[in-house]
Scaffold this motif. Structure first.
Motif, PDB file in Angstrom:
ATOM      1  N   ARG A  59       0.855  -1.162   0.076  1.00 18.15           N
ATOM      2  CA  ARG A  59      -0.075  -0.101  -0.034  1.00 18.15           C
ATOM      3  C   ARG A  59       0.969   1.422  -0.001  1.00 18.15           C
ATOM      4  O   ARG A  59       2.059   1.165   0.128  1.00 18.15           O
ATOM      5  N   PRO A  60       0.305   2.375  -0.360  1.00 16.45           N
ATOM      6  CA  PRO A  60       1.232   3.471  -0.311  1.00 16.45           C
ATOM      7  C   PRO A  60       1.671   4.021   0.994  1.00 16.45           C
ATOM      8  O   PRO A  60       2.883   4.190   1.397  1.00 16.45           O
ATOM      9  N   GLU A  61       0.837   3.500   2.196  1.00 16.06           N
ATOM     10  CA  GLU A  61       1.318   3.886   3.586  1.00 16.06           C
ATOM     11  C   GLU A  61       2.423   2.843   3.874  1.00 16.06           C
ATOM     12  O   GLU A  61       3.380   3.197   4.991  1.00 16.06           O
ATOM     13  N   ASP A  67       2.941   8.153  -2.287  1.00 14.36           N
ATOM     14  CA  ASP A  67       2.343   9.532  -2.174  1.00 14.36           C
ATOM     15  C   ASP A  67       0.957   9.635  -1.691  1.00 14.36           C
ATOM     16  O   ASP A  67       0.251   8.204  -1.641  1.00 14.36           O
ATOM     17  N   ILE A  68       0.451  10.721  -1.014  1.00  7.35           N
ATOM     18  CA  ILE A  68      -0.977  10.627  -0.624  1.00  7.35           C
ATOM     19  C   ILE A  68      -1.968  10.370  -1.625  1.00  7.35           C
ATOM     20  O   ILE A  68      -2.855   9.632  -1.494  1.00  7.35           O
ATOM     21  N   ALA A  69      -1.810  10.814  -2.896  1.00  8.48           N
ATOM     22  CA  ALA A  69      -2.546  10.756  -3.985  1.00  8.48           C
ATOM     23  C   ALA A  69      -2.741   9.417  -4.298  1.00  8.48           C
ATOM     24  O   ALA A  69      -3.922   8.992  -5.077  1.00  8.48           O
ATOM     25  N   GLU A  70      -1.988   8.280  -3.996  1.00  9.92           N
ATOM     26  CA  GLU A  70      -2.006   7.070  -4.508  1.00  9.92           C
ATOM     27  C   GLU A  70      -3.036   6.633  -3.813  1.00  9.92           C
ATOM     28  O   GLU A  70      -3.501   5.419  -3.994  1.00  9.92           O
ATOM     29  N   GLY A  71      -3.659   6.854  -2.565  1.00  9.13           N
ATOM     30  CA  GLY A  71      -4.293   6.372  -1.761  1.00  9.13           C
ATOM     31  C   GLY A  71      -5.767   6.798  -1.970  1.00  9.13           C
ATOM     32  O   GLY A  71      -6.799   6.418  -1.344  1.00  9.13           O
ATOM     33  N   ALA A  72      -5.911   7.594  -3.058  1.00 16.84           N
ATOM     34  CA  ALA A  72      -7.266   8.179  -3.427  1.00 16.84           C
ATOM     35  C   ALA A  72      -8.184   7.030  -3.900  1.00 16.84           C
ATOM     36  O   ALA A  72      -7.719   6.322  -4.432  1.00 16.84           O
ATOM     37  N   GLN A  75     -12.569   4.010  -0.321  1.00 22.64           N
ATOM     38  CA  GLN A  75     -11.946   3.211   0.961  1.00 22.64           C
ATOM     39  C   GLN A  75     -12.627   1.999   1.434  1.00 22.64           C
ATOM     40  O   GLN A  75     -12.039   1.400   2.232  1.00 22.64           O
TER      41      GLN A  75
END
Length: 131
Positions: A59-61, A67-72, A75
């Motif tokens: 995961r991006p985390e 990057d934060i945008a990858e988790g958009a 959810q």
């Protein structure tokens, strides 16, 4: 899931170190048992999170260059308001009162509980929020 795994694994290590120290300082079987059971719970949860972390892609985390945008995006599904938990709790209180006052009230509470629990389970299969 790796951050969650390491958090819970750290708690398990803490309780593994704390339980014997607590035993040798107090000789209290109740507190030591609680600490050991907490250690086992953390170990079980850490094992589960470790297995799941290996099965899903990063995961991006979990990545340092994430990057934060990858988790958009979506959810998950978060349910709106629901009255069913309140009615289930009321049915459970009738069941508990039935144990105190008589089996006839217990049976009525079980019947109401089955109705309210099935309403809570199938709440998203009909009505406004059906999907």
């Amino acid at each position: 899931m790796k951050a969650e795994y390491w958090t819970i694994a750290g708690c398990a290590i803490f309780f593994a170190a704390t339980a014997p120290i607590y035993w040798f300082l107090t000789y209290d079987p109740t507190g030591t048992t609680a600490l050991v059971m907490t250690l086992l719970l953390c170990t079980l949860l850490g094992f589960y999170l470790g297995v799941v972390a290996k099965q899903i892609p990063d995961r991006p985390e979990d990545r340092a260059e994430g990057d934060i945008a990858e988790g958009a995006g979506e959810q998950g599904f978060f349910p709106p308001y629901s009255w069913w938990p309140l009615f289930c709790a009321l049915a459970l209180s009738v069941v508990v009162l039935g144990v105190v006052f008589g089996w006839w009230l217990f049976i009525i509470g079980v019947g109401i509980g089955a109705l309210t629990l099935s309403g809570w389970i199938f709440e998203y299969y009909r009505g406004v929020h059906a999907h």
